[in-house]
Design an enzyme around this catalytic site. Structure first.
Site, PDB file in Angstrom:
ATOM      1  N   ARG A   1      -0.444  -9.250  13.294  1.00 37.95           N
ATOM      2  CA  ARG A   1      -1.008  -8.183  12.450  1.00 37.95           C
ATOM      3  C   ARG A   1      -1.883  -8.764  11.336  1.00 37.95           C
ATOM      4  O   ARG A   1      -2.899  -8.168  10.959  1.00 37.95           O
ATOM      5  CB  ARG A   1       0.122  -7.328  11.872  1.00 37.95           C
ATOM      6  CG  ARG A   1       0.819  -6.518  12.950  1.00 37.95           C
ATOM      7  CD  ARG A   1       2.067  -5.854  12.437  1.00 37.95           C
ATOM      8  NE  ARG A   1       1.779  -4.805  11.493  1.00 37.95           N
ATOM      9  CZ  ARG A   1       2.672  -4.284  10.663  1.00 37.95           C
ATOM     10  NH1 ARG A   1       3.904  -4.706  10.673  1.00 37.95           N
ATOM     11  NH2 ARG A   1       2.316  -3.317   9.846  1.00 37.95           N
TER      12      ARG A   1
ATOM     13  N   ARG B   1      -8.947   1.279   8.841  1.00 34.33           N
ATOM     14  CA  ARG B   1      -8.604  -0.119   9.110  1.00 34.33           C
ATOM     15  C   ARG B   1      -9.740  -0.828   9.844  1.00 34.33           C
ATOM     16  O   ARG B   1      -9.600  -2.010  10.156  1.00 34.33           O
ATOM     17  CB  ARG B   1      -7.346  -0.170   9.973  1.00 34.33           C
ATOM     18  CG  ARG B   1      -6.060  -0.451   9.190  1.00 34.33           C
ATOM     19  CD  ARG B   1      -4.933  -0.527  10.189  1.00 34.33           C
ATOM     20  NE  ARG B   1      -3.761  -1.181   9.714  1.00 34.33           N
ATOM     21  CZ  ARG B   1      -2.678  -0.565   9.257  1.00 34.33           C
ATOM     22  NH1 ARG B   1      -2.655   0.742   9.134  1.00 34.33           N
ATOM     23  NH2 ARG B   1      -1.606  -1.258   8.906  1.00 34.33           N
TER      24      ARG B   1
ATOM     25  N   ARG C   1      11.571  -2.412  10.985  1.00 33.34           N
ATOM     26  CA  ARG C   1      10.594  -1.943  11.977  1.00 33.34           C
ATOM     27  C   ARG C   1      10.376  -3.011  13.044  1.00 33.34           C
ATOM     28  O   ARG C   1      10.310  -4.197  12.714  1.00 33.34           O
ATOM     29  CB  ARG C   1       9.261  -1.636  11.286  1.00 33.34           C
ATOM     30  CG  ARG C   1       9.215  -0.263  10.654  1.00 33.34           C
ATOM     31  CD  ARG C   1       8.049  -0.080   9.715  1.00 33.34           C
ATOM     32  NE  ARG C   1       6.768  -0.572  10.210  1.00 33.34           N
ATOM     33  CZ  ARG C   1       5.629  -0.486   9.521  1.00 33.34           C
ATOM     34  NH1 ARG C   1       5.613   0.074   8.325  1.00 33.34           N
ATOM     35  NH2 ARG C   1       4.511  -0.943  10.017  1.00 33.34           N
TER      36      ARG C   1
ATOM     37  N   ARG D   1      11.491  -5.865   4.540  1.00 32.23           N
ATOM     38  CA  ARG D   1      11.227  -4.418   4.438  1.00 32.23           C
ATOM     39  C   ARG D   1      12.251  -3.649   5.256  1.00 32.23           C
ATOM     40  O   ARG D   1      12.578  -4.013   6.383  1.00 32.23           O
ATOM     41  CB  ARG D   1       9.818  -4.102   4.942  1.00 32.23           C
ATOM     42  CG  ARG D   1       9.576  -2.604   5.086  1.00 32.23           C
ATOM     43  CD  ARG D   1       8.133  -2.234   5.045  1.00 32.23           C
ATOM     44  NE  ARG D   1       7.338  -2.771   6.127  1.00 32.23           N
ATOM     45  CZ  ARG D   1       6.012  -2.632   6.210  1.00 32.23           C
ATOM     46  NH1 ARG D   1       5.355  -1.972   5.266  1.00 32.23           N
ATOM     47  NH2 ARG D   1       5.351  -3.146   7.224  1.00 32.23           N
TER      48      ARG D   1
ATOM     49  N   LYS E   1       0.836  -1.214   0.000  1.00 32.62           N
ATOM     50  CA  LYS E   1       0.000   0.000   0.000  1.00 32.62           C
ATOM     51  C   LYS E   1       0.866   1.258   0.000  1.00 32.62           C
ATOM     52  O   LYS E   1       0.629   2.183  -0.763  1.00 32.62           O
ATOM     53  CB  LYS E   1      -0.922   0.050   1.241  1.00 32.62           C
ATOM     54  CG  LYS E   1      -1.857  -1.117   1.372  1.00 32.62           C
ATOM     55  CD  LYS E   1      -2.719  -1.005   2.621  1.00 32.62           C
ATOM     56  CE  LYS E   1      -1.950  -1.028   3.923  1.00 32.62           C
ATOM     57  NZ  LYS E   1      -1.258  -2.292   4.217  1.00 32.62           N
TER      58      LYS E   1
END
Ligand code: ADP
Ligand code: AMP
Length: 212
Positions: free
Chosen positions: A171, A88, A160, A127, A13
């Protein structure tokens, strides 16, 4: 143009929202980036949000809605924006719709970046994020020019805390329970468009451009 990006955590996203923002000259508004900036600056909001983020949970709607509405009320958002990571939950979507309605306005399109769960852990463990300017990379798929350094601002890139595999699992669960119902919500409003997020980022963007 008011665009919403939907999809699992790690679906791409943010990557696509940045490309849309640049191409269509509208702000990229990421609630996750706003929270991370607050955590970095040690604000009360950051301290509160961090409790939830570190556990892979959603920050409560009341807090999240307040920061989002403040952000989109700023003058750079008057001609539109691309929302990444908001809404969300169904209540968040309902508040956004109600606030836009008061202004005689509405969301134009919700783009669902579709990526199966099997691909997500690899995406997120690879990431690397720049906490200064919000840029994201992937160590294999979208590497920075110089390892560990942001191409845009030269800051150090980090993994992260919430991208560690244990948190990613949580998540994803939260996504399926609380966020996925938004696909139905926007489909019911006839503004949902789905793109195959497993393609190369540039091909995903080409599909989004055709939609827009
Ligand atoms: P989200 O904002 O949905 O959480 P990101 O845009 O940060 O996801 O992307 C998650 C990770 O996957 C990042 O490391 C990013 O560089 C990488 N990525 C994004 N799009 C693609 C793609 N189409 N193919 C492979 N990797 C991608
Ligand atoms: P993101 O950068 O979009 O992956 O978001 C990182 C984390 O910030 C999420 O896992 C949540 O804890 C929190 N967060 C971001 N956006 C929202 C939102 N709209 N509602 C609730 N929590 C959010």
């Amino acid at each position: 143009m008011k665009i919403i990006m939907l999809g699992a955590p790690g679906a791409g996203k943010g990557t696509q929202a940045k490309m849309i923002a640049e191409q269509y000259k509208i702000p990229h508004v990421s609630t996750g980036d706003i929270f991370r900036a607050n955590i970095k600056n040690g604000t009360e909001l950051g301290k509160e949000a961090k409790k939830y983020m570190d556990e892979g949970k959603l920050v409560p709607d009341e807090l999240t809605v307040r920061i989002l509405l403040d952000r989109v009320a700023q003058s750079d958002c008057k001609d539109g924006y691309v929302l990444d990571g908001f809404p969300r939950t169904i209540p968040q979507a309902e508040v956004l719709d109600a606030e836009l309605k008061k202004l005689g306005d509405q969301v134009d399109v919700a783009i669902n970046v579709d990526v199966p769960d099997e691909n997500i852990v690899g995406r997120m463990s690879g990431r690397r994020a720049c906490l200064k300017c919000g840029a994201t990379y992937h160590i294999q798929a979208l590497p920075p020019k110089q390892e560990g350094i942001c191409d845009h601002c030269g800051s150090e890139l980090v993994l992260r805390d919430d991208d560690k595999p244990e948190t990613v699992k949580k998540r994803l669960e939260v996504y399926h329970q609380q966020t996925q119902p938004l696909i139905e919500y926007y489909s019911g409003k006839k503004i949902l468009q789905t793109v195959d997020g497993t393609q190369d980022a540039k091909d995903v963007f080409a599909a989004i451009e055709r939609i827009l």
